[in-house]
Design a protein around this motif. Structure first.
Motif, PDB file in Angstrom:
ATOM      1  N   ASP A  72       0.825  -1.211   0.000  1.00  0.00           N
ATOM      2  CA  ASP A  72       0.000   0.000   0.000  1.00  0.00           C
ATOM      3  C   ASP A  72       0.857   1.258   0.000  1.00  0.00           C
ATOM      4  OD1 ASP A  72      -2.305  -1.539   0.039  1.00  0.00           O
ATOM      5  OD2 ASP A  72      -2.363  -1.613   2.224  1.00  0.00           O
ATOM      6  N   ARG A  73       1.746   1.365  -0.976  1.00  0.00           N
ATOM      7  CA  ARG A  73       2.579   2.558  -1.151  1.00  0.00           C
ATOM      8  C   ARG A  73       2.311   3.183  -2.513  1.00  0.00           C
ATOM      9  NH1 ARG A  73       6.885   2.151   2.595  1.00  0.00           N
ATOM     10  NH2 ARG A  73       6.076   0.893   4.321  1.00  0.00           N
ATOM     11  N   VAL A  74       2.598   4.463  -2.612  1.00  0.00           N
ATOM     12  CA  VAL A  74       2.466   5.183  -3.876  1.00  0.00           C
ATOM     13  C   VAL A  74       3.843   5.680  -4.294  1.00  0.00           C
ATOM     14  CG1 VAL A  74       1.495   7.191  -5.042  1.00  0.00           C
ATOM     15  CG2 VAL A  74       0.078   5.871  -3.454  1.00  0.00           C
ATOM     16  N   LEU A  75       4.256   5.324  -5.508  1.00  0.00           N
ATOM     17  CA  LEU A  75       5.555   5.705  -6.032  1.00  0.00           C
ATOM     18  C   LEU A  75       5.374   6.441  -7.364  1.00  0.00           C
ATOM     19  CD1 LEU A  75       7.449   2.286  -5.568  1.00  0.00           C
ATOM     20  CD2 LEU A  75       7.277   4.150  -3.915  1.00  0.00           C
ATOM     21  N   VAL A  76       6.328   7.306  -7.659  1.00  0.00           N
ATOM     22  CA  VAL A  76       6.359   7.991  -8.955  1.00  0.00           C
ATOM     23  C   VAL A  76       7.733   7.776  -9.568  1.00  0.00           C
ATOM     24  CG1 VAL A  76       6.275  10.207 -10.168  1.00  0.00           C
ATOM     25  CG2 VAL A  76       4.650   9.740  -8.310  1.00  0.00           C
ATOM     26  N   GLU A  77       7.770   7.242 -10.784  1.00  0.00           N
ATOM     27  CA  GLU A  77       9.070   7.080 -11.447  1.00  0.00           C
ATOM     28  C   GLU A  77       9.538   8.429 -11.953  1.00  0.00           C
ATOM     29  OE1 GLU A  77      11.265   4.905 -15.197  1.00  0.00           O
ATOM     30  OE2 GLU A  77       9.449   3.969 -14.377  1.00  0.00           O
ATOM     31  N   TYR A 128      14.136   4.623 -11.376  1.00  0.00           N
ATOM     32  CA  TYR A 128      14.149   5.292 -10.078  1.00  0.00           C
ATOM     33  C   TYR A 128      12.737   5.719  -9.699  1.00  0.00           C
ATOM     34  CZ  TYR A 128      19.139   5.320 -11.017  1.00  0.00           C
ATOM     35  OH  TYR A 128      20.430   4.929 -11.308  1.00  0.00           O
ATOM     36  N   LEU A 129      12.284   5.237  -8.540  1.00  0.00           N
ATOM     37  CA  LEU A 129      10.907   5.430  -8.080  1.00  0.00           C
ATOM     38  C   LEU A 129      10.897   6.156  -6.749  1.00  0.00           C
ATOM     39  CD1 LEU A 129      10.129   1.777  -8.956  1.00  0.00           C
ATOM     40  CD2 LEU A 129       8.899   3.640 -10.038  1.00  0.00           C
ATOM     41  N   ALA A 130      10.301   7.347  -6.718  1.00  0.00           N
ATOM     42  CA  ALA A 130      10.252   8.165  -5.508  1.00  0.00           C
ATOM     43  C   ALA A 130       8.977   7.874  -4.732  1.00  0.00           C
ATOM     44  CB  ALA A 130      10.324   9.649  -5.868  1.00  0.00           C
ATOM     45  N   HIS A 131       9.128   7.693  -3.425  1.00  0.00           N
ATOM     46  CA  HIS A 131       8.010   7.357  -2.546  1.00  0.00           C
ATOM     47  C   HIS A 131       7.288   8.621  -2.089  1.00  0.00           C
ATOM     48  CE1 HIS A 131       6.603   5.962   1.676  1.00  0.00           C
ATOM     49  NE2 HIS A 131       5.643   5.789   0.786  1.00  0.00           N
ATOM     50  N   ILE A 132       6.007   8.680  -2.387  1.00  0.00           N
ATOM     51  CA  ILE A 132       5.202   9.782  -1.883  1.00  0.00           C
ATOM     52  C   ILE A 132       4.819   9.424  -0.454  1.00  0.00           C
ATOM     53  CG2 ILE A 132       3.034  11.050  -2.115  1.00  0.00           C
ATOM     54  CD1 ILE A 132       3.258  10.736  -5.084  1.00  0.00           C
ATOM     55  N   GLY A 133       5.561   9.964   0.465  1.00  0.00           N
ATOM     56  CA  GLY A 133       5.405   9.630   1.876  1.00  0.00           C
ATOM     57  C   GLY A 133       6.595  10.192   2.621  1.00  0.00           C
ATOM     58  N   ASP A 134       7.804   9.785   2.160  1.00  0.00           N
ATOM     59  CA  ASP A 134       9.006  10.326   2.790  1.00  0.00           C
ATOM     60  C   ASP A 134      10.048  10.789   1.766  1.00  0.00           C
ATOM     61  OD1 ASP A 134      10.033   7.961   1.790  1.00  0.00           O
ATOM     62  OD2 ASP A 134      10.397   7.037   3.732  1.00  0.00           O
ATOM     63  N   ARG A 143       0.986   2.373  -7.959  1.00  0.00           N
ATOM     64  CA  ARG A 143       0.399   2.033  -6.660  1.00  0.00           C
ATOM     65  C   ARG A 143       0.821   0.613  -6.324  1.00  0.00           C
ATOM     66  NH1 ARG A 143      -3.024   3.770  -3.018  1.00  0.00           N
ATOM     67  NH2 ARG A 143      -3.570   5.617  -4.230  1.00  0.00           N
ATOM     68  N   VAL A 144       1.583   0.473  -5.262  1.00  0.00           N
ATOM     69  CA  VAL A 144       2.184  -0.810  -4.901  1.00  0.00           C
ATOM     70  C   VAL A 144       1.280  -1.569  -3.941  1.00  0.00           C
ATOM     71  CG1 VAL A 144       4.155  -1.933  -3.815  1.00  0.00           C
ATOM     72  CG2 VAL A 144       4.499   0.108  -5.222  1.00  0.00           C
ATOM     73  N   GLY A 145       0.897  -2.787  -4.342  1.00  0.00           N
ATOM     74  CA  GLY A 145       0.171  -3.660  -3.423  1.00  0.00           C
ATOM     75  C   GLY A 145       1.138  -4.434  -2.547  1.00  0.00           C
ATOM     76  N   LEU A 146       2.221  -4.920  -3.163  1.00  0.00           N
ATOM     77  CA  LEU A 146       3.224  -5.691  -2.440  1.00  0.00           C
ATOM     78  C   LEU A 146       4.566  -5.553  -3.137  1.00  0.00           C
ATOM     79  CD1 LEU A 146       3.811  -7.798  -0.152  1.00  0.00           C
ATOM     80  CD2 LEU A 146       3.322  -9.572  -1.846  1.00  0.00           C
ATOM     81  N   ALA A 147       5.616  -5.313  -2.364  1.00  0.00           N
ATOM     82  CA  ALA A 147       6.961  -5.195  -2.923  1.00  0.00           C
ATOM     83  C   ALA A 147       7.982  -5.623  -1.887  1.00  0.00           C
ATOM     84  CB  ALA A 147       7.243  -3.763  -3.380  1.00  0.00           C
ATOM     85  N   GLU A 148       9.176  -5.972  -2.365  1.00  0.00           N
ATOM     86  CA  GLU A 148      10.311  -6.276  -1.494  1.00  0.00           C
ATOM     87  C   GLU A 148      11.346  -5.173  -1.653  1.00  0.00           C
ATOM     88  OE1 GLU A 148       9.951 -11.129  -2.159  1.00  0.00           O
ATOM     89  OE2 GLU A 148      11.674 -10.014  -2.964  1.00  0.00           O
ATOM     90  N   VAL A 149      11.833  -4.655  -0.533  1.00  0.00           N
ATOM     91  CA  VAL A 149      12.863  -3.622  -0.549  1.00  0.00           C
ATOM     92  C   VAL A 149      14.094  -4.170   0.156  1.00  0.00           C
ATOM     93  CG1 VAL A 149      13.526  -1.302   0.195  1.00  0.00           C
ATOM     94  CG2 VAL A 149      11.194  -1.734  -0.588  1.00  0.00           C
ATOM     95  N   LEU A 204       8.925  -5.035  -7.435  1.00  0.00           N
ATOM     96  CA  LEU A 204       7.475  -4.862  -7.419  1.00  0.00           C
ATOM     97  C   LEU A 204       6.825  -6.208  -7.705  1.00  0.00           C
ATOM     98  CD1 LEU A 204       7.187  -1.553  -9.495  1.00  0.00           C
ATOM     99  CD2 LEU A 204       7.356  -1.820  -7.011  1.00  0.00           C
ATOM    100  N   LEU A 205       6.050  -6.699  -6.758  1.00  0.00           N
ATOM    101  CA  LEU A 205       5.402  -8.004  -6.903  1.00  0.00           C
ATOM    102  C   LEU A 205       3.941  -7.860  -7.304  1.00  0.00           C
ATOM    103  CD1 LEU A 205       6.935  -9.792  -3.776  1.00  0.00           C
ATOM    104  CD2 LEU A 205       7.769  -9.782  -6.139  1.00  0.00           C
TER     105      LEU A 205
END
Length: 393
Positions: A195-200, A218-224, A248-254, A265-266
């Motif tokens: 449940d994250r939002v990213l912008v490339e 490169y994907l920037a996180h709208i949050g931090d 809009r990320v449902g599930l990912a591994e960082v 991105l899964l």
């Protein structure tokens, strides 16, 4: 079926990832099973890595016949699993030989040294495909030797020396595990996010064992405001979509490791349309103090001198020109020069800056002659109240 057997069976059938939709304890979850180099990674859509859904997926996996005709692939020989200890020694020995060869030849002569070339060839022959961290090391080292960048070569050799020490040690501290993960993509140390939002905000091809053989998005996180990197070799798949894009990320591994941290991105949904409001949010999260950039850069270099290539968002207080040199200036009047790369990027950015106000820029931070320099990839500008995204590379 053991994890190693499952990985071998999946790879023999040409499979790298399987998704199960399972119902357990009154809950439906998606479980993504991924065959890594020497491990089986199972993650459910709620972010869990164990529990009823994971156990059910593993049990179901053990019942599957990957060599059946309905998979549409011909059975392949099962790969030989080399003991991890032997593989570690092989990598350590190859890096040791490279370090010795460069020291003996000297940086000025190392590029043309037969011993250095042979040592690099030995590294590139260790495994097919070569892990991305090790491949990128080879690409950066070749470039640094060719351009006689003493500081960069020293950092690369320092990082390689630390890896050799980790590979030869019998212990595995958390820092050592993270380093092995970043270099060799083995025993990965990661966290799951959802449940994250990213912008490339940028993408590029960088040198690995072969020129321009590794793609980075490169994907920037709208949050931090943290920027993640999605990384792949030419023969590997990546997520869909152009740049820029909204994800809009449902599930990912960082992965834990050098900046920017790698992301896989899964489960996600992507759109090529990025609303102005999203760009405004990123502008508020962009770095406005260049001294903080310098501190972060030096800190990450201490842990990953050979692998760190920070990618950040910056919001300058103003932009100035020193002759033809464009310089970003923060609120404390600290300068951050734009790198001159010979590809026309700086000239294109200068045209945009002269005609519009800058909201923020996205790019890589490097240092030259002890001072930070900014390599721009994109810029978001303001004109007549409207925002526009300009991709520079």
């Amino acid at each position: 079926m053991s994890d190693l057997d499952a990985v071998a069976a999946m790879r023999a059938a040409g499979l790298s990832r399987i998704t199960f939709e399972l119902s357990r304890d009154g809950k439906e979850e998606l479980v993504v099973v991924t065959a890594r180099e020497d491990e089986l990674v199972c993650v459910s859509s709620d972010g869990a890595t164990d529990g009823a859904h994971i156990a059910a997926a593993r049990a179901l996996l053990a019942t599957l016949s990957f060599e059946s005709a309905d998979l549409g692939v011909a059975p392949a020989p099962k790969p030989t699993v080399v003991a991890a200890a032997n593989a570690d020694i092989a990598v350590a020995d190859a890096l040791d030989d490279l370090l010795t060869a460069i020291i003996r030849a000297g940086i000025d002569e190392a590029e043309d040294s037969p011993a250095v070339k042979e040592a690099i060839k030995r590294i590139t022959s260790l495994r097919e495909p070569l892990p991305l961290g090790l491949s990128r090391f080879v690409g950066r080292l070749r470039f640094a030797l060719r351009t006689h960048e003493l500081t960069v070569v020293a950092r690369l050799l320092d990082g390689a020396s630390r890896l050799v020490g980790n590979l030869r040690s019998g212990t595995r501290s958390e820092d050592e595990r993270v380093r092995l993960s970043a270099w060799l993509d083995r025993g990965r140390v990661y966290e799951t996010i959802h449940d994250r939002v990213l912008v490339e905000v940028g993408r590029e091809w960088v040198d690995g064992v072969e020129p321009a053989s590794i793609e980075r998005r490169y994907l920037a996180h709208i949050g931090d405001g943290e920027v993640f990197v999605e990384e792949r070799a030419r023969d590997q798949q990546s997520s869909v979509g152009s740049c820029p894009r909204y994800v809009r990320v449902g599930l990912a591994e960082v992965e834990q490791g050098p900046l920017p941290r790698r992301i896989r991105l899964l489960q996600y949904a992507a759109s090529p349309t990025v609303r102005e409001g999203r760009f405004r949010e990123l502008g508020e999260l962009a770095n406005t103090e260049f001294e903080e950039l310098a501190f972060s850069f030096r800190y990450d270099l201490k842990s990953f001198p050979a692998l760190t290539e920070p990618f950040v968002l910056v919001a300058p207080n103003r932009c100035e020109f020193e002759g033809e040199q464009l310089v970003l200036i923060d609120a404390e009047s600290r300068p951050l020069p734009i790198a001159q790369d010979g590809e026309g990027t700086a000239a294109l950015l200068s045209e945009i800056v002269r005609a519009r106000d800058v909201l923020f820029l996205a790019g890589r931070v490097i240092d030259r002659a002890g001072a930070l320099v900014f390599v721009p990839f994109s810029v978001v500008s303001r004109e007549n109240g409207a925002l526009a995204f300009h991709r520079l590379r």
